[in-house]
Design an enzyme around this catalytic site. Structure first.
Site, PDB file in Angstrom:
ATOM      1  N   SER A  56       0.791  -1.236   0.000  1.00 33.57           N
ATOM      2  CA  SER A  56       0.000   0.000   0.000  1.00 33.57           C
ATOM      3  C   SER A  56       0.820   1.283   0.000  1.00 33.57           C
ATOM      4  O   SER A  56       0.239   2.367  -0.056  1.00 33.57           O
ATOM      5  CB  SER A  56      -0.952   0.013   1.199  1.00 33.57           C
ATOM      6  OG  SER A  56      -2.014  -0.867   0.986  1.00 33.57           O
ATOM      7  N   LYS A  59      -0.023   3.813  -2.631  1.00 34.80           N
ATOM      8  CA  LYS A  59      -1.028   4.867  -2.521  1.00 34.80           C
ATOM      9  C   LYS A  59      -0.422   6.268  -2.401  1.00 34.80           C
ATOM     10  O   LYS A  59      -1.149   7.266  -2.508  1.00 34.80           O
ATOM     11  CB  LYS A  59      -1.954   4.574  -1.335  1.00 34.80           C
ATOM     12  CG  LYS A  59      -2.770   3.288  -1.502  1.00 34.80           C
ATOM     13  CD  LYS A  59      -3.680   3.034  -0.328  1.00 34.80           C
ATOM     14  CE  LYS A  59      -4.579   1.823  -0.553  1.00 34.80           C
ATOM     15  NZ  LYS A  59      -3.903   0.550  -0.318  1.00 34.80           N
ATOM     16  N   SER A 111      -5.999   3.338   4.246  1.00 31.69           N
ATOM     17  CA  SER A 111      -5.399   2.555   3.160  1.00 31.69           C
ATOM     18  C   SER A 111      -6.479   1.816   2.386  1.00 31.69           C
ATOM     19  O   SER A 111      -6.362   0.628   2.069  1.00 31.69           O
ATOM     20  CB  SER A 111      -4.356   1.576   3.701  1.00 31.69           C
ATOM     21  OG  SER A 111      -3.489   1.156   2.678  1.00 31.69           O
TER      22      SER A 111
END
Length: 414
Positions: A56, A59, A111
């Protein structure tokens, strides 16, 4: 200082630094990096260009594109495809409406994988088109070892990055105050029109933001293949460090240890500010003999904590008039303990016009050029007129060959 400064080259070639680099902590992560945020200077690295799945931390790039779109005030609608995205999510419902700003908080803090898909569809029409923009932006930033396959970091073939590239993306995103505000926020509440009971957000790196001195971001990540990844930022006394660890066996302990080491052994500061004269550059053919020069941007240097004062050494050649204010005329090299530790452009702080004599000379050249040009044009016109008169006279003159043909036809009719 009116001549080319060569003393610096002599100094740097004659002096070698005997200062050993402070021993870093024992870091077991297979790949990582520690950089100073303003300059990007690398303070520690281990396999910084090793390509690995980054979960993640993906992101960060998704959030950067959302910010750069300038569309945070728009309202988005959740598609059926986005509502089906699994794992970490905002539990979005098909047809639900949120602002892009609330969606961005969900992307960074919780997230949320589903929120990434909503943002991608809203901004570029499809996830594929958005991912293409992610890869293009990464290349523009100079991330040579990164490739995205999706906007959320779920495991996929061809989805990877490196510690150096993630630090580069984080530095770019941290340039936005909105991003800095979100990644440094432990708790936040968003507005929803369907799933109204799922509004509270808690940052995934809450443990870092609330327990580490100066912590101000950035993004955690985990999948089975990527392991624990963390892009962390902390600032103390205006000195900001960004650490990146990938597949760490103990992400909390190693992040703290690496940042502690950086703060304990390095410092940063501005050695020269814009607008302040540092030296005088000689101006040739100018209305003034010299022009004051200064740095174009703050001359910021990162050095070991026990290093001596950072000196600013100007380097420039004589400048030919006219000179405009802000014109780059050289560079300022930052030197600490006899070593160059950075540099920044030098610019002229004032404008310098041509000297009166040089101006008069230019005018004379222009006038002379115009005069010669007029004479050349006039001569060419006369030649052209003479040529036209000769051609006209030839046309009026009878052709003897045609006359002979007519006479022959009179004697011997066809």
């Amino acid at each position: 200082m009116t001549k080319w400064v060569s003393a610096l080259a002599v100094l740097l070639s004659a002096v070698t630094s005997a200062r050993p680099q402070p021993a870093p902590p024992d870091i077991l992560s297979p790949a990582g990096i520690l950089v100073e945020a303003k300059t990007g200077k690398v303070l520690w690295a281990h396999n910084p260009d090793q390509q690995r799945p980054m979960a993640s931390t993906t992101k960060i790039m998704t959030a950067l594109l959302v910010l750069e779109s300038g569309r945070l005030n728009e309202t988005v609608q959740v598609s059926a495809k986005a509502a089906k995205v699994a794992e970490s999510s905002l539990n979005l419902k098909m047809g639900e409406h949120l602002t892009m700003d609330d969606l961005l908080h969900g992307i960074i803090m919780r997230s949320a994988n589903d929120a990434c898909v909503v943002a991608a569809e809203h901004l570029d029409g499809s996830v594929g088109a958005f991912v293409a923009q992610m890869n293009a932006r990464a290349a523009q930033l100079g991330c040579k070892h990164t490739h995205f396959a999706n906007p959320n970091g779920l495991q996929a073939t061809g989805h990877y990055s490196t510690p150096r590239d993630l630090a580069t993306m984080a530095r770019a995103a941290m340039a936005y105050p909105v991003f800095r505000d979100i990644v440094s926020t432990p708790d936040y509440t968003i507005e929803r029109d369907i799933n109204k009971y799922d509004r509270g957000l808690k940052a995934r790196d809450h443990w870092f933001l609330t327990h580490y001195e100066g912590a101000d971001g950035v993004k955690t990540g985990y999948t089975r293949q990527a392991g624990h990844c963390f892009v962390a930022s902390a600032t103390r006394g205006g000195f900001q460090l960004i650490s990146v660890l990938m597949h760490s066996p103990n992400i909390k302990k190693e992040t703290r240890a690496l940042l502690d080491w950086g703060f304990a052994n390095y410092r940063g500061g501005v050695a020269a500010k814009p607008g302040r004269p540092l030296a005088e550059a000689t101006v040739t053919s100018g209305s003034a003999a010299s022009v004051p020069v200064g740095v174009a941007s703050p001359a910021y240097a990162v050095v070991p904590k026990d290093a001596g004062a950072v000196l600013v050494q100007p380097e420039f050649k004589p400048v030919r008039a006219p000179v405009t204010a802000g014109q780059v005329v050289g560079r300022a090299v930052l030197v600490a303990d006899g070593r160059a530790v950075g540099h920044v452009d030098l610019i002229a702080l004032n404008e310098v016009d041509l000297s009166p004599w040089r101006k008069a000379g230019r005018v004379a050249v222009v006038v002379l050029s115009l005069g010669l040009g007029g004479a050349i044009v006039g001569t060419a016109s006369k030649v052209a007129r003479r040529r036209r008169r000769r051609l006209s006279a030839r046309r009026r003159r009878p052709d003897p060959r045609r006359a002979r043909v007519r006479e022959w036809d009179d004697v011997y009719p066809r």
